[in-house]
Design an enzyme around this catalytic site. Structure first.
Site, mmCIF file in Angstrom:
data_model
loop_
_atom_site.group_PDB
_atom_site.id
_atom_site.type_symbol
_atom_site.label_atom_id
_atom_site.label_comp_id
_atom_site.label_asym_id
_atom_site.label_seq_id
_atom_site.Cartn_x
_atom_site.Cartn_y
_atom_site.Cartn_z
ATOM 1 C CG HIS A 1 -6.543 -14.123 30.530
ATOM 2 N ND1 HIS A 1 -5.397 -13.549 30.075
ATOM 3 C CD2 HIS A 1 -6.439 -14.142 31.871
ATOM 4 C CE1 HIS A 1 -4.629 -13.221 31.101
ATOM 5 N NE2 HIS A 1 -5.240 -13.587 32.191
ATOM 6 N NE ARG B 1 -7.985 -18.090 45.559
ATOM 7 C CZ ARG B 1 -9.298 -18.396 45.511
ATOM 8 N NH1 ARG B 1 -10.173 -17.455 45.203
ATOM 9 N NH2 ARG B 1 -9.697 -19.623 45.760
ATOM 10 N NE ARG C 1 -4.116 -17.866 49.505
ATOM 11 C CZ ARG C 1 -4.760 -18.638 48.618
ATOM 12 N NH1 ARG C 1 -5.453 -19.684 49.008
ATOM 13 N NH2 ARG C 1 -4.715 -18.335 47.331
ATOM 14 C CD GLU D 1 -4.947 -24.248 51.106
ATOM 15 O OE1 GLU D 1 -5.424 -23.934 50.022
ATOM 16 O OE2 GLU D 1 -3.836 -23.846 51.502
ATOM 17 C CG ASN E 1 -11.040 -24.641 45.813
ATOM 18 O OD1 ASN E 1 -12.199 -24.969 45.962
ATOM 19 N ND2 ASN E 1 -10.668 -23.392 45.602
ATOM 20 C CG ASP E 2 -5.150 -26.579 47.282
ATOM 21 O OD1 ASP E 2 -4.859 -27.239 46.274
ATOM 22 O OD2 ASP E 2 -4.918 -25.366 47.392
ATOM 23 N NE ARG F 1 -7.203 -25.964 42.808
ATOM 24 C CZ ARG F 1 -7.086 -24.964 43.674
ATOM 25 N NH1 ARG F 1 -6.362 -25.114 44.770
ATOM 26 N NH2 ARG F 1 -7.684 -23.835 43.481
ATOM 27 C CB CYS G 1 -11.987 -19.356 51.869
ATOM 28 S SG CYS G 1 -10.437 -20.229 52.091
HETATM 29 C C1 PEP Z 1 -8.630 -23.705 48.376
HETATM 30 O O1 PEP Z 1 -7.677 -24.450 48.172
HETATM 31 O O2 PEP Z 1 -9.792 -24.103 48.594
HETATM 32 C C2 PEP Z 1 -8.417 -22.241 48.342
HETATM 33 C C3 PEP Z 1 -9.367 -21.404 48.673
HETATM 34 O O3 PEP Z 1 -7.195 -21.823 47.880
HETATM 35 P P1 PEP Z 1 -6.838 -21.689 46.304
HETATM 36 O O4 PEP Z 1 -8.057 -22.084 45.537
HETATM 37 O O5 PEP Z 1 -6.427 -20.287 46.102
HETATM 38 O O6 PEP Z 1 -5.721 -22.672 46.197
HETATM 39 MG MG MG Z 2 -5.635 -23.632 48.096
#
Ligand code: PEP
Ligand code: MG
Length: 845
Positions: free
Chosen positions: A457, A564, A601, A695, A718-719, A729, A766
């Site tokens: 936080h 999200r 999503r 992902e 990211n994933d 990650r 994204c």
């Molecule tokens: C991602 O994985 O890039 C993504 C946008 O989803 P999250 O970060 O919510 O897992």
């Molecule tokens: Mg993701």
């Protein structure tokens, strides 16, 4: 060589045996340092598992090695990443060279402190001299200090080379160690392991001392530190190869993520002043030059026994009411939704019936209100900390914050009013959300903490205030004097102590340019994102709430590319009602409006993102387990209800539904069928668009197979990066390597675009990569149609689109895919940016 001897190794402490493979640290789990066992301790004194001589005890007190008379060497390592604690929480009771008996106490430690400040308390006992062993007890379950556990035959003893190699001794250049904590157990093990590959006799030198480079314990005994000058020497047939491999390894940090320090020339030269850098993880981007101000919490004097049940009950009740009121006031006066959400979550914690029941039960036993409240919150926080989920671990910090707030009220303590000088860089072991939310942002320029994580936080609040922040910094930072000048470069996760004038000048120039650019980008935020050669790109927002959506639309966002949905319900103990879901989605849909996309999503929980009201089994590999769509298909009612709630927004906006973590085509078909059934049950004529997130590498590789069945793809870099590079990650040590600019990820993005466009479907990105200005020409060049970015970045990303030509972007995107590393890609993009982008409009502002 010694004759074979049977030797028993005793449990060094009491606790639960953990299989080595499950130790969440690859260096230990892969036995790089040596084989042995791991105990999650229930006692707090580390005892000798065998008799021998202390061959090394680390200055930071977290690790000790014993060598017995036959050369068997055993390393004991308390906790994971405990070297970063800089000695806090450990009391060494033995010295190097001291002879100890089996069972003798070596180190005492403060288990609570370590559990709170380090990654884990798991303690390793490793036979680093390499003798094989057999178990003499069960390999799982509880063990008691002193219980015989392993039996080994000490036939190997210390193995010096049988034949002394001959030839000239070769020395490496003098190198400065870049490791923040010197060569402690992990980097030392990596170095010794690499040295063992060579037949040459190799030494590591530090000033007058030297260590056999193939002995982990000898290297640790050198007690090296950041910036120490070291040299490698070797003699033997492959000496030259050994020198070049090992010098490179040292310069690169022996497996640790480090910042390279300058190489010093010959030994005799005067030592240049060491530039001291403390490294952590970026929690909020930006940079600042300022003066240190340490924030500490006073220790509280809490009496165990109470002054009567009624008095103590009243004291607790009054403190809870006051705390609720204070939190309500903080909510009402919060400067943004992030703060408001946090204080709301704290209010819910105060109301938690199980906490109250525990505290009341203790008061009924005669304990004081303060003692009872602390015990109740600490035991719950300990449960959170043991969770495999980083999010729950972070929530332990919120609980500690709430605990302290109430304790101070019970004890009648008032927070001193902090008078901060202008230009303060706040330094703290752990900053509570309350402390962060109460900051005077006109005076504070940045935040540095030992604890916390990028998802804490405190990190969220720092981002909301646009304050640069890093966390996970070594505990040495707590020793910096108030008023000393430091340079915080959160983008690089660094705190530079005594920064040199050149670094300061560069930082100031960079910040001035950033300020001008920010002004310029905001002034033009409502202009369309069209490249110079007229190609339109949709720049949308990643959001988690209605207020973020409103903010995004105000900043020129062309809709929402990723809602999200799990974040709408993450900090709650009970499921949202159906009506609540419908009204949340409709409010967001209305804010987006009928002429823009809203991409919702479906729940992406499981594994690392738990939902309190969706019970899930603990998983060994949560990121590879029941996450996202896999979990939802296992609980179809959850998904069906969410579909129905989202369908309530048909007609209010250009509605899109997106499925996370899709790997198998069957997952898409099943979800589509459910969506269709729900839409029919509601007698809907119109259907929302249905797409999937890319992902998982499997989905990217098969994009051409998925494409006919979807309306769009959105790439979650990211994933996709963590699964492509096999790097967690959130791993603090891999953060700099787990880079979406890696050519392998770029090739997967290119494949996804190709597969989608062949079937006339659009592709968005994204993941966090889309919010990086540097990535814009690259993603455009790869053919991406939409960039969904974090809300504050909307103006900057739109401006970056307007700065480039699509044709140039295609050329650079093609070129960087054949580079070898993410660093090379970034460098090529930087050069491209400097060569092609005209910043004069920004400077004219
Ligand atoms: C991602 O994985 O890039 C993504 C946008 O989803 P999250 O970060 O919510 O897992
Ligand atoms: Mg993701």
């Amino acid at each position: 060589m010694a004759t074979p001897q049977q030797l028993q190794l005793l449990a060094p402490l009491s606790g639960v045996l953990i299989p080595m493979d499950q130790v969440p640290d690859p260096v230990f789990a892969n036995r790089v340092i040596g084989d042995g066992l791991c105990i999650d301790p229930t006692s707090s004194a580390l005892c000798a598992p065998l008799a021998g001589v202390i061959s090394n005890v680390q200055a930071s007190g977290h690790a000790v090695s014993i060598t017995d008379d036959h050369g068997v060497q055993v390393l004991l390592h308390i906790g994971l990443d405990t070297v970063n604690l800089g000695g806090q929480g450990f009391t060494r009771l033995v010295e190097e060279g001291q002879r100890v008996a089996a069972g003798e106490t070596l180190i005492e430690f403060d288990a609570d402190y370590i559990a709170l400040h380090a990654r884990s308390l798991m303690t390793l006992m490793l036979v680093v001299s390499g003798e094989p062993f057999t178990w003499t007890a069960a390999q799982t379950g509880l063990v008691e200090t002193g219980q015989p556990l392993l039996s080994l035959t000490s036939a190997h003893a210390i193995r010096e080379e049988q034949v002394a190699p001959t030839g000239e001794v070769i020395f490496s250049d003098v190198l400065k160690l870049p490791n923040p904590n010197g060569l402690h157990a992990r980097p030392a093990a990596v170095f010794a392991q690499a040295a063992k590959v060579f037949s040459a006799k190799i030494y590591l030198h530090k000033q007058q001392a030297e260590a056999n480079a193939k002995s982990l314990v000898a290297i640790m005994a050198l007690q090296t530190a950041l910036g120490d000058s070291v040299q490698v020497s070797a003699v033997g047939e492959d000496a030259q190869a050994a020198i070049s491999t090992l010098s490179r390894l040292l310069a690169e940090g022996c497996g640790e993520s480090v910042t390279a320090l300058p190489v010093t020339e010959p030994c005799e030269s005067v030592e240049p002043e060491v530039l001291t850098v403390l490294r952590g993880v970026c929690a909020s981007p930006g940079s600042a030059l300022g003066q240190v101000m340490q924030i500490t919490e006073p220790s509280l004097d809490i009496k165990e026994s109470g002054a009567g049940v009624k008095t103590e009950q009243e004291a607790l009740t009054n403190a809870l009411i006051e705390a609720q009121m204070a939190l309500q006031h903080l909510r009402d006066t919060a400067g943004g939704s992030a703060q408001e959400e946090i204080f709301k979550a704290h209010q819910e914690l105060l109301d938690d019936p199980s906490l109250l029941d525990q505290a009341q039960a203790l008061i009924a036993e005669g304990k004081s209100a303060a003692f009872a409240w602390r015990a109740a919150t600490e035991s719950t926080a300990a449960l959170f900390r043991q969770s495999a989920s980083p999010l729950l671990v972070e929530r332990a910090a919120d609980l500690a914050d709430v605990c302290l707030r109430v304790l101070k009220l019970i004890l009648g303590l008032h927070d001193p009013v902090l008078t901060l000088p202008h230009g303060t860089i706040l330094i703290a072991d752990q900053l509570t959300p309350s402390q962060t939310a109460g900051l005077d942002v006109t005076k504070v320029l940045g935040i540095v903490t030992v604890g916390g994580g990028a998802t804490s936080h405190v990190a969220i609040l720092a981002r909301a205030f646009a304050l640069p922040a890093i966390c996970g910094v070594p505990a040495q930072v707590l020793a910096l004097a108030n008023g000393s000048t430091v340079l915080l470069d959160a983008d690089r996760g660094e705190l530079q102590l005594n920064p040199d004038p050149l670094a300061i000048e560069q930082l100031q120039a960079r910040r001035e340019l950033q300020r001008l650019r920010h002004q310029h980008d905001h002034a033009q935020a409502t202009l369309a994102a069209c490249t110079r050669d007229g190609h339109y790109i949709e720049v949308t927002a990643n959001v988690s709430s209605l207020s973020e959506t409103e903010q995004a639309m105000g900043l020129g966002g062309a809709g929402v590319g990723l809602l999200r949905s799990e974040f709408l319900y993450l900090d709650r103990n009970h499921a949202p009602t159906f009506d609540e879901q419908v009204s949340t989605y409709s409010a967001i849909a209305q804010a987006v409006g009928p002429s823009h996309n809203l991409v919702v999503r479906t729940l992406d929980v499981g594994g690392d993102k738990p939902l309190a009201y969706v019970p899930m089994d603990r998983e060994t590999n949560p990121f590879l387990g029941l996450r996202g769509i896999r979990l939802c298909l296992e609980r179809p009612q959850l998904l069906r209800e969410q579909f129905r709630a989202i369908l309530g927004s048909v007609g209010l906006t250009r509605l899109h539904i997106m499925l996370p973590m899709v790997t198998q085509i069957s997952e898409l078909h099943l979800a589509r069928q459910m969506l269709e059934e729900e839409a029919q049950a509601l007698n809907l004529v119109e259907r929302p668009k249905l797409g999937i997130m890319i992902e998982v590498p499997a989905a990217a590789l098969m994009a051409d197979v998925f494409a006919p069945y979807v309306d769009f793809f959105s790439i979650g870099t990211n994933d996709l990066t963590q699964y492509t590079l096999a790097m967690d990650r959130d791993h603090p040590r891999l953060a700099s390597q787990a880079d979406s600019f890696h050519p392998s990820v770029l090739r997967l993005i290119a494949m996804t675009v190709k597969g989608a466009h062949a079937h006339g479907k659009w592709v968005g990105v994204c993941g966090a990569m889309a919010s990086e200005r540097l990535a814009v020409p690259l993603l455009l060049g790869l053919g991406v149609d939409e960039l969904s970015v974090s809300v504050p970045q909307i103006p900057a990303i739109k401006a970056a689109v307007r700065e480039v030509d699509l044709l140039d972007c295609k050329a650079i995107a093609e070129q960087v895919q054949s580079l070898e590393s993410a660093e090379e890609v970034r460098e090529a993009l930087r050069l491209y940016h400097e060569a092609t982008v005209d910043i004069s409009p920004v400077l004219e502002n």
